[in-house]
Each structure stands twice: as structure tokens, then as C-alpha cells.
Motif scaffolding. Structure first.
Motif, PDB file in Angstrom:
ATOM      1  N   SER A 109      -2.261   6.667   4.619  1.00 43.36           N
ATOM      2  CA  SER A 109      -1.711   6.759   3.271  1.00 43.36           C
ATOM      3  C   SER A 109      -0.210   6.980   3.228  1.00 43.36           C
ATOM      4  CB  SER A 109      -2.398   7.904   2.501  1.00 43.36           C
ATOM      5  OG  SER A 109      -2.175   9.138   3.172  1.00 43.36           O
ATOM      6  N   TRP A 175       4.235  -4.333   8.545  1.00 49.20           N
ATOM      7  CA  TRP A 175       3.423  -3.784   7.463  1.00 49.20           C
ATOM      8  C   TRP A 175       4.310  -3.402   6.298  1.00 49.20           C
ATOM      9  CZ3 TRP A 175       2.948   1.574   5.816  1.00 49.20           C
ATOM     10  CH2 TRP A 175       1.902   1.798   4.907  1.00 49.20           C
ATOM     11  N   GLY A 178       1.515   0.215   1.339  1.00 49.45           N
ATOM     12  CA  GLY A 178       0.517  -0.153   0.342  1.00 49.45           C
ATOM     13  C   GLY A 178      -0.854  -0.193   0.974  1.00 49.45           C
ATOM     14  N   SER A 179      -1.435  -1.358   1.043  1.00 56.70           N
ATOM     15  CA  SER A 179      -2.790  -1.502   1.563  1.00 56.70           C
ATOM     16  C   SER A 179      -2.826  -1.412   3.083  1.00 56.70           C
ATOM     17  CB  SER A 179      -3.377  -2.847   1.124  1.00 56.70           C
ATOM     18  OG  SER A 179      -4.620  -3.080   1.770  1.00 56.70           O
ATOM     19  N   ASP A 181      -4.957  -2.869   4.827  1.00 55.11           N
ATOM     20  CA  ASP A 181      -5.759  -4.019   5.230  1.00 55.11           C
ATOM     21  C   ASP A 181      -4.927  -5.254   5.566  1.00 55.11           C
ATOM     22  OD1 ASP A 181      -8.146  -2.568   4.655  1.00 55.11           O
ATOM     23  OD2 ASP A 181      -7.826  -2.987   2.519  1.00 55.11           O
ATOM     24  N   TYR A 182      -3.614  -5.220   5.278  1.00 52.22           N
ATOM     25  CA  TYR A 182      -2.806  -6.431   5.426  1.00 52.22           C
ATOM     26  C   TYR A 182      -1.460  -6.135   6.103  1.00 52.22           C
ATOM     27  CZ  TYR A 182      -6.067  -8.323   1.984  1.00 52.22           C
ATOM     28  OH  TYR A 182      -7.204  -8.725   1.328  1.00 52.22           O
ATOM     29  N   ASN A 238     -10.311  -2.474  11.196  1.00 51.55           N
ATOM     30  CA  ASN A 238     -10.602  -1.736   9.968  1.00 51.55           C
ATOM     31  C   ASN A 238     -10.050  -0.314  10.101  1.00 51.55           C
ATOM     32  OD1 ASN A 238     -11.590  -0.556   7.669  1.00 51.55           O
ATOM     33  ND2 ASN A 238     -13.749  -0.850   8.151  1.00 51.55           N
ATOM     34  N   ARG A 240      -9.703   1.827   7.851  1.00 50.07           N
ATOM     35  CA  ARG A 240     -10.388   2.774   6.969  1.00 50.07           C
ATOM     36  C   ARG A 240     -11.556   3.455   7.689  1.00 50.07           C
ATOM     37  NH1 ARG A 240      -8.843   1.737   1.610  1.00 50.07           N
ATOM     38  NH2 ARG A 240      -7.810  -0.278   1.286  1.00 50.07           N
TER      39      ARG A 240
END
Length: 275
Positions: A109, A175, A178-179, A181-182, A238, A240
Motif C-alpha cells: 500500500s 511500477w 496505485g494498483s 497488479d500492474y 499475485n 495480494r
């Protein structure tokens, strides 16, 4: 009937606690199973790495030709036997060692640099700068190490990673906060054909071994003002749900780093001494 109700109630309570007990036992058994599978995967990684180059080709057996001799003619064809200088030597371009580790803390985060903490440290041969990967893709690079733990700066940070498209085109990924994932690959020439779903790999030029999956192209944007493309890449890792990783040691990487550092220093000295 009241006695039956009491018995049924007791059985229900007992079944509840038995289930909880089984759940706890299963949890620790599953954890041990995961550790066992991780160790086995590490063994297979090491076995594969010990017989492979940085470019995934097998180690090359090289012999130097010394002299030709004994030319003869068989079935209308000339046949020449040759001698070689010295015994055959195996040339290894890279040799990696994989150490399994469990993630015990994970930050995804932060606005600038995200870290994970793993349960391996100096006692396990972990050193700063080592690559960290999973079975599915890249994770990051070891930053700091204590006796039993290490922190890893993930690719969800401000550090660039050398990457290449499936056609061999090189670039770097970065990077954007933000996300988790991307990541993005910028300044891709418009002449390069790339489409959604294409795979992005590591190059092996720095930190990570080559040909490890980074992710797949999720979107292609064309910047008309610069005549370049920006690729949005869906990470294959992943972050997360990151639980197990491998720390990768390049056994001869330090030699290359020293050589490149000396080359840069000599080039800078020549430039500074040029009138």
C-alpha cells in the motif's frame, strides 16, 4: 425424550470441538505440506539451474582444435581426423541457487517502495542484492539482511527492471503508485508489433535470471507526440496473496558486477582525462 435431547446436544457440542481440533491439525499439516513442496520445488529449480546457461541453453563442452592429421578417403569421401589441445572443458555462463522462504510480512500500500519480509537471513546464505521470485513470476530484490530475516524491495517500487517482449525487444518496466497488479513498459517504438496478451520476461541482464515471466500485456497505448507505445502489464505474481518465495543467488554474478564496475570506472577516467 429429554435424555435423548441432552445426548444429541452433547454429541453436537463434541462434534463441534472435534471439528475445531481437526481444523487446527489440518492447518499445521497443510503448512508442513506447503513447506515440503517448497523444498522440493527449490531442489528442482537448483537441479535445472545447475545444467543451464543464463540463456537456458545447456552448458557447452568446448575443445580447441590443435592440428589436423590423417586424411583418408572412404567411399569416395575425404575423412580428416583431428587432435585437440587439452581435455574438454565445460563453460558455465551462469549458475543459480534457489533458497525457499516464507513471507511473514507484506506491504502493498506504500506510495513509493513496498517491502516484504521473509524468514531467511544470513544464516541461510541470504545477501543484499539477491533476486526474489515465485513459481509464477518475479517479486523483487533483497535489501537488508539480519541473522534470521531479510527485507525485500518488491517490484512495486520506484526501481526499474530490465525486461523484454516475447519477440526479444528490450525495455524496462516500472511500477506506478496505485494498483499492486500492474506495471508499465514505456518508450516502446511504434514499429514494434505488440498486442494484448503478449508475454513479458526478464532479460537476465541484472538481478533476475533470464526468461522469468513478469506478466502479460493488458493494454497498449500509443503516444502520438513521441511516436512511442506504453504497455500496461498485468503482473503474473499475485502480491495480494504472497506466501512463499525463492531467493536466487547467482554464483558467478559478483564477478560480472566487479568487471562491469571496473569498465565503467576506466571509461569515466578516460573521459575526465580527455583534453
Amino acid at each position: 425424550m429429554q435424555g435423548v435431547d441432552i445426548t444429541n446436544s452433547s454429541n453436537a457440542v463434541a462434534a463441534f470441538f472435534y471439528k475445531k481440533q481437526n481444523d487446527v491439525v489440518y492447518y499445521f499439516q497443510l503448512r508442513r505440506l506447503n513447506d515440503s513442496l517448497l523444498q522440493e520445488n527449490a531442489r528442482l529449480h537448483n537441479q535445472l539451474a545447475s545444467s543451464s546457461h543464463i540463456d537456458t541453453l545447456r552448458d557447452t563442452v568446448s575443445r580447441v582444435l590443435m592440428a589436423a592429421r590423417d586424411t583418408s578417403r572412404t567411399n569416395g569421401r575425404d575423412t580428416t581426423k583431428a587432435t585437440y589441445a587439452g581435455p574438454a572443458e565445460t563453460v558455465k555462463y551462469a549458475l543459480y541457487h534457489y533458497t525457499p522462504a516464507r513471507v511473514i510480512n507484506n506491504s502493498i500500500s506504500n506510495d513509493r517502495i513496498n517491502f516484504i519480509t521473509i524468514n531467511r537471513g544470513k544464516d541461510n546464505g541470504i545477501e543484499p542484492g539477491m533476486a526474489v521470485v515465485t513459481n509464477s513470476g518475479i517479486v523483487g530484490r533483497v535489501e537488508q539482511v539480519s541473522q534470521h530475516y531479510a527485507t525485500v524491495a518488491s517490484v512495486l517500487s520506484d526501481r526499474r527492471v530490465s525486461a523484454m517482449l516475447s519477440d526479444g525487444t528490450f525495455g524496462t518496466i516500472i511500477w506506478e503508485p496505485g494498483s499492486p497488479d500492474y506495471v508499465y513498459m514505456e518508450k516502446v517504438p511504434t514499429a514494434i508489433k505488440v498486442k494484448k496478451g503478449d508475454t513479458i520476461f526478464t532479460t537476465g541482464y541484472a538481478t533476475f535470471p533470464g526468461n522469468i515471466m513478469i506478466g502479460k500485456v493488458a493494454r497498449v497505448d500509443t503516444v502520438k507526440s513521441s511516436n512511442e507505445k506504453t504497455l500496461k502489464i498485468a503482473l503474473s505474481t499475485n502480491f495480494r496473496n504472497l506466501q512463499y518465495v525463492y531467493v536466487v543467488k547467482d554464483k558467478i554474478g559478483e564477478e560480472r558486477v566487479r568487471l562491469e564496475a571496473n569498465t565503467r570506472a576506466r571509461s569515466e577516467d578516460r573521459q575526465n582525462n580527455t583534453p
